[in-house]
Scaffold this motif. Structure first.
Motif, mmCIF file in Angstrom:
data_model
loop_
_atom_site.group_PDB
_atom_site.id
_atom_site.type_symbol
_atom_site.label_atom_id
_atom_site.label_comp_id
_atom_site.label_asym_id
_atom_site.label_seq_id
_atom_site.Cartn_x
_atom_site.Cartn_y
_atom_site.Cartn_z
ATOM 1 N N LYS A 190 0.842 -1.194 0.000
ATOM 2 C CA LYS A 190 0.000 0.000 0.000
ATOM 3 C C LYS A 190 0.883 1.251 0.000
ATOM 4 O O LYS A 190 0.619 2.206 -0.726
ATOM 5 C CB LYS A 190 -0.898 0.011 1.232
ATOM 6 C CG LYS A 190 -2.274 -0.595 1.009
ATOM 7 C CD LYS A 190 -3.125 -0.341 2.251
ATOM 8 C CE LYS A 190 -4.480 -0.997 2.121
ATOM 9 N NZ LYS A 190 -5.187 -0.964 3.399
ATOM 10 N N LEU A 191 1.941 1.206 0.833
ATOM 11 C CA LEU A 191 2.861 2.347 0.917
ATOM 12 C C LEU A 191 3.557 2.582 -0.418
ATOM 13 O O LEU A 191 3.853 3.712 -0.790
ATOM 14 C CB LEU A 191 3.915 2.099 2.004
ATOM 15 C CG LEU A 191 3.469 2.426 3.425
ATOM 16 C CD1 LEU A 191 4.562 2.068 4.405
ATOM 17 C CD2 LEU A 191 3.110 3.911 3.536
ATOM 18 N N LEU A 192 3.814 1.495 -1.147
ATOM 19 C CA LEU A 192 4.457 1.637 -2.452
ATOM 20 C C LEU A 192 3.525 2.293 -3.470
ATOM 21 O O LEU A 192 3.917 2.560 -4.593
ATOM 22 C CB LEU A 192 4.899 0.252 -2.966
ATOM 23 C CG LEU A 192 6.067 -0.375 -2.213
ATOM 24 C CD1 LEU A 192 6.318 -1.794 -2.704
ATOM 25 C CD2 LEU A 192 7.315 0.481 -2.397
ATOM 26 N N GLY A 193 2.273 2.516 -3.043
ATOM 27 C CA GLY A 193 1.336 3.235 -3.893
ATOM 28 C C GLY A 193 0.785 2.416 -5.044
ATOM 29 O O GLY A 193 0.478 2.939 -6.102
ATOM 30 N N LYS A 194 0.695 1.106 -4.869
ATOM 31 C CA LYS A 194 0.147 0.271 -5.934
ATOM 32 C C LYS A 194 -1.367 0.498 -6.065
ATOM 33 O O LYS A 194 -2.043 0.884 -5.122
ATOM 34 C CB LYS A 194 0.415 -1.209 -5.626
ATOM 35 C CG LYS A 194 1.880 -1.566 -5.599
ATOM 36 C CD LYS A 194 2.402 -1.847 -6.989
ATOM 37 C CE LYS A 194 3.825 -2.406 -6.901
ATOM 38 N NZ LYS A 194 4.503 -2.435 -8.185
ATOM 39 N N ASP A 195 -1.850 0.191 -7.240
ATOM 40 C CA ASP A 195 -3.269 0.279 -7.557
ATOM 41 C C ASP A 195 -4.060 -0.704 -6.675
ATOM 42 O O ASP A 195 -3.640 -1.855 -6.501
ATOM 43 C CB ASP A 195 -3.428 -0.098 -9.041
ATOM 44 C CG ASP A 195 -4.870 -0.084 -9.464
ATOM 45 O OD1 ASP A 195 -5.516 0.944 -9.258
ATOM 46 O OD2 ASP A 195 -5.338 -1.121 -9.980
ATOM 47 N N PRO A 196 -5.202 -0.266 -6.075
ATOM 48 C CA PRO A 196 -5.949 -1.173 -5.185
ATOM 49 C C PRO A 196 -6.349 -2.492 -5.848
ATOM 50 O O PRO A 196 -6.316 -3.554 -5.207
ATOM 51 C CB PRO A 196 -7.185 -0.361 -4.784
ATOM 52 C CG PRO A 196 -7.114 0.918 -5.514
ATOM 53 C CD PRO A 196 -5.760 1.098 -6.082
ATOM 54 N N TRP A 197 -6.723 -2.446 -7.131
ATOM 55 C CA TRP A 197 -7.114 -3.690 -7.813
ATOM 56 C C TRP A 197 -5.942 -4.642 -7.905
ATOM 57 O O TRP A 197 -6.088 -5.842 -7.732
ATOM 58 C CB TRP A 197 -7.644 -3.396 -9.227
ATOM 59 C CG TRP A 197 -8.943 -2.696 -9.172
ATOM 60 C CD1 TRP A 197 -9.141 -1.356 -9.270
ATOM 61 C CD2 TRP A 197 -10.227 -3.280 -8.954
ATOM 62 N NE1 TRP A 197 -10.474 -1.070 -9.146
ATOM 63 C CE2 TRP A 197 -11.160 -2.225 -8.960
ATOM 64 C CE3 TRP A 197 -10.681 -4.586 -8.769
ATOM 65 C CZ2 TRP A 197 -12.528 -2.435 -8.768
ATOM 66 C CZ3 TRP A 197 -12.030 -4.805 -8.592
ATOM 67 C CH2 TRP A 197 -12.940 -3.724 -8.591
ATOM 68 N N TYR A 198 -4.746 -4.053 -8.174
ATOM 69 C CA TYR A 198 -3.532 -4.853 -8.266
ATOM 70 C C TYR A 198 -3.259 -5.531 -6.920
ATOM 71 O O TYR A 198 -2.974 -6.723 -6.853
ATOM 72 C CB TYR A 198 -2.372 -3.938 -8.671
ATOM 73 C CG TYR A 198 -1.044 -4.643 -8.767
ATOM 74 C CD1 TYR A 198 -0.672 -5.309 -9.931
ATOM 75 C CD2 TYR A 198 -0.161 -4.644 -7.685
ATOM 76 C CE1 TYR A 198 0.541 -5.952 -10.014
ATOM 77 C CE2 TYR A 198 1.056 -5.291 -7.767
ATOM 78 C CZ TYR A 198 1.405 -5.943 -8.928
ATOM 79 O OH TYR A 198 2.611 -6.590 -9.001
ATOM 80 N N ILE A 199 -3.406 -4.750 -5.834
ATOM 81 C CA ILE A 199 -3.161 -5.325 -4.501
ATOM 82 C C ILE A 199 -4.161 -6.441 -4.205
ATOM 83 O O ILE A 199 -3.806 -7.517 -3.736
ATOM 84 C CB ILE A 199 -3.242 -4.235 -3.408
ATOM 85 C CG1 ILE A 199 -2.248 -3.116 -3.704
ATOM 86 C CG2 ILE A 199 -2.979 -4.831 -2.026
ATOM 87 C CD1 ILE A 199 -2.313 -1.972 -2.719
ATOM 88 N N MET A 200 -5.439 -6.157 -4.523
ATOM 89 C CA MET A 200 -6.489 -7.146 -4.236
ATOM 90 C C MET A 200 -6.198 -8.481 -4.903
ATOM 91 O O MET A 200 -6.279 -9.535 -4.284
ATOM 92 C CB MET A 200 -7.837 -6.634 -4.751
ATOM 93 C CG MET A 200 -8.658 -5.908 -3.724
ATOM 94 S SD MET A 200 -10.300 -5.642 -4.381
ATOM 95 C CE MET A 200 -10.201 -3.944 -4.831
ATOM 96 N N PHE A 201 -5.864 -8.435 -6.192
ATOM 97 C CA PHE A 201 -5.715 -9.685 -6.931
ATOM 98 C C PHE A 201 -4.332 -10.300 -6.791
ATOM 99 O O PHE A 201 -4.178 -11.507 -6.826
ATOM 100 C CB PHE A 201 -6.064 -9.477 -8.414
ATOM 101 C CG PHE A 201 -7.536 -9.371 -8.623
ATOM 102 C CD1 PHE A 201 -8.321 -10.516 -8.663
ATOM 103 C CD2 PHE A 201 -8.151 -8.138 -8.711
ATOM 104 C CE1 PHE A 201 -9.689 -10.424 -8.815
ATOM 105 C CE2 PHE A 201 -9.520 -8.039 -8.863
ATOM 106 C CZ PHE A 201 -10.294 -9.182 -8.908
ATOM 107 N N LYS A 202 -3.297 -9.428 -6.648
ATOM 108 C CA LYS A 202 -1.935 -9.946 -6.631
ATOM 109 C C LYS A 202 -1.497 -10.314 -5.209
ATOM 110 O O LYS A 202 -0.721 -11.231 -5.018
ATOM 111 C CB LYS A 202 -1.007 -8.871 -7.220
ATOM 112 C CG LYS A 202 0.338 -9.390 -7.633
ATOM 113 C CD LYS A 202 0.257 -10.118 -8.957
ATOM 114 C CE LYS A 202 1.580 -10.838 -9.207
ATOM 115 N NZ LYS A 202 1.627 -11.484 -10.504
#
Lengths: 298, 313
Positions: A190-202
């Motif tokens: 989250k701190l790295l600023g990734k896209d929420p969808w990317y975090i959710m699925f990856k």
């Protein structure tokens, strides 16, 4: 150089864990045996139409309702069709419809659960209230309501069962998401600023697959019972489809004189549903022993 | 005082759920099947007649006005008129309801009278026959197609042995087969939960304390172990109401038991939409109400929840 080493270590650890799971699963004799039964049933669904001894649709009233014999091992039905051939050809319907509807229900439910758990706030509230409404209907009643509105047929059957199964996935996945979301590795991405969808699925989804897999195995059993119950009630796959429940439904009139027509399709339903439940138990113990209390057979 | 407030809070909580269920049924019955006015008038009716029916039924109003009208009439207990019987839907439901209640009560009693002793014995004596039987029952409950086991029962007890009737509801003997069939659906989970609840309760601190105090084993078992195990058992009974109502639809149909489950299936084949919709809404409402009742019972028997309730009052 160092990165490579870490990656190799991670890969090794992963392999070790899979090996451990497999040995736990294998040690559960019943579950291991049941997994072979399940594979055999699905193979039958896949190639069934090529291996039937007779044409499953070919009717001949002169040989109607014959008891099991050498030429017809499970006998013939009310229209003289070979019951064994119909069961083999019908696996495609009973198991196919169940698999499709659980897959669709799981996809929708997992999606909603992920969004609900990860986003929180208003989105969460809206999704969970919708799930509440779906859960306010007893499972088979929801399916019956949808079929009454959509009309009878294989497509509406799949929609009906998918809609009846998604709410439990949405609840289950939301709960699992809430468990992992406070872990450090999620905070880091989250701190790295990734896209929420990317975090959710990856990052979130791969960590909550175990309960989803276990639930899906149990739900395959439930879906097989639902598909065949609806078929039996005359709301499922329409005749002359050799869906197992529909076969029992059309043969029940002759229960008094020719019980063999209803007995064998029922045994196939029972064995397949039982195999799903046993494999589910085995997978639960192997993948996710903690979940014993939360995920139940239905 | 506090209990009343708790009750009110629970009722307020389920209102959105019930309105949601109404909305869902509204969509299913009014929107999905296409134009209801055209359906009633028939395919050859003149456009003029269809328009008049549409106005008569209020179908020309905006959808949200229709939904409010629909909700108001349902809240007044008006579920419409059955197309097949020509009588109010609510009357048809109330006529059939006693049969479904009787079936559900007998089935639940049978399930309890098997599951409780079996669950308790298998918890007290692990690796005994009781443990084995309870795991078999538990697996059967979630794997057997009940419409099929119903037919097998009919074949054994009505056709071969000729000791029990296979359909109808003319005498008390008629309830035996349908209620046993339905109880199979509940027995498995109930046995499993009883067993694990008793095991958990046995290893809890206050049971250890009672043992250390030298209380009689029998007294501990009844006063401490079973009383504590009651909480998860009541919870699972509440969860099972769904299976009970759903299973009743199939069971009643096989045994021609004249409850609301078989009425629902009949009304689907008659395309009696007001009746279908009425029965489904009724079952959903019953399901919601019973769940509130279970929550209240749960609050009453769980001392932790009960104390919180008293304190907040």
């Amino acid at each position: 150089m160092e990165d490579e080493l870490i990656l190799r270590k991670v890969e090794e650890a992963r392999k070790k864990r899979l090996k451990e799971m497999w040995s736990v699963f294998k040690n559960n004799r019943m579950a291991y045996l049941a997994s072979y039964v399940l594979v055999a049933m699905y193979l039958m669904a896949l190639v069934g139409i090529f291996i039937t001894p007779y044409d499953p649709y070919d009717f001949d009233l002169s040989r109607a309702r014959q008891a099991p014999s050498l030429s017809h091992p499970l006998g013939t039905d009310e229209l003289g069709r070979d019951i064994l051939s119909r069961i083999i050809a019908g696996a495609k319907y009973t198991l196919g419809i169940s698999l499709m509807s659980v897959t669709i229900g799981a996809l929708i439910g997992v999606m909603l659960g992920l969004i609900s758990g990860y986003m929180g706030g208003l989105v969460d509230t809206v999704i969970q209230r919708a799930v509440d409404v779906a859960l306010a209907f007893p499972t088979i009643l929801l399916a019956i309501a949808l079929i009454a509105a959509l009309g009878q047929g294989v497509v509406s059957l799949i929609i009906a069962i998918a809609v009846s199964t998604f709410p439990v996935y949405a609840r289950l996945v939301r709960g699992s998401v809430l468990q992992v979301i406070n872990e450090d590795y999620i905070a880091v991405v989250k701190l790295l600023g990734k896209d929420p969808w990317y975090i959710m699925f990856k990052h979130v989804l791969p960590n909550i697959t175990s309960p989803i897999i276990v639930q899906s195995t149990y739900y395959m059993g439930l879906a097989i019972l639902l598909t065949s119950s609806l078929g039996f009630l005359g709301l499922g796959a329409p005749p002359p489809t050799p869906e197992w429940g529909s076969m029992i439904g059309s043969g029940r009139v002759y229960l008094f004189s020719s019980p063999h027509i209803v007995v064998s399709p029922g045994i196939f339903i029972l064995v397949t549903a039982l195999a799903c439940n046993l494999v589910g138990d085995g997978l639960r113990d192997a993948l996710d022993p903690k979940s014993r209390m939360f995920i139940r057979r239905v | 005082m506090s209990l009343a407030r708790y009750l009110i809070r629970r009722v307020v909580q389920v209102i959105p759920t019930f309105v949601g269920a109404l909305f869902f049924m509204f969509i299913l019955v009014r929107v999905l099947p296409g134009d209801p006015a055209r359906l009633i008038a028939g395919p050859e009716a003149l456009e003029e007649d269809v328009r008049r029916i549409r106005e008569l039924l209020g179908l020309n109003k905006p959808l949200y006005v229709q939904f409010v009208d629909y909700m108001v009439s349902i809240l007044r207990g008006d579920l419409g008129t059955s197309l097949k019987f020509g009588t109010p839907v609510i009357n048809e439901i109330l006529n059939r309801l006693p049969y479904t209640i009787a079936l559900a009560l007998v089935a639940e009693s049978i399930a309890l009278s098997v599951a409780l002793p079996l669950g308790i014995i298998s918890a007290l004596r692990p690796r005994s026959k009781a443990t084995y039987i309870s795991s078999v029952i538990s697996l059967t409950g979630s794997s057997v197609p009940i419409f099929w086991i119903a037919l097998i029962f009919i074949y054994i007890f009505s056709v071969s042995l000729r000791i029990l009737p296979s359909s109808g509801a003319d005498s008390p003997r008629h309830i035996v087969l349908p209620s046993i069939t339905l109880s199979l659906l509940l027995m498995g989970n109930l046995t499993r939960i009883t067993r694990s609840a008793v095991i958990e309760s046995l290893s809890s601190n206050h049971v250890l304390t009672a043992l250390a105090k030298g209380l009689k084993y029998r007294v501990i078992l009844i006063r401490h172990v079973l009383k504590n195990a009651l909480i998860p058992i009541v919870t699972i009974m509440g969860i099972q109401i769904g299976s009970l109502l759903g299973g009743a639809i199939v069971t009643e149909t096989v045994f021609a038991w004249p409850g609301i489950g078989s009425l629902l299936i009949d009304s689907i084949f008659y395309r009696d939409y007001p009746l279908i919709q009425g029965i489904i809404l009724f079952i959903v409402l019953v399901f919601i109400v019973i769940n509130i009742v279970v929550d209240v019972i749960y609050a009453l028997i769980d001392p932790r929840i009960r104390d919180v309730l008293w304190r907040t009052s």
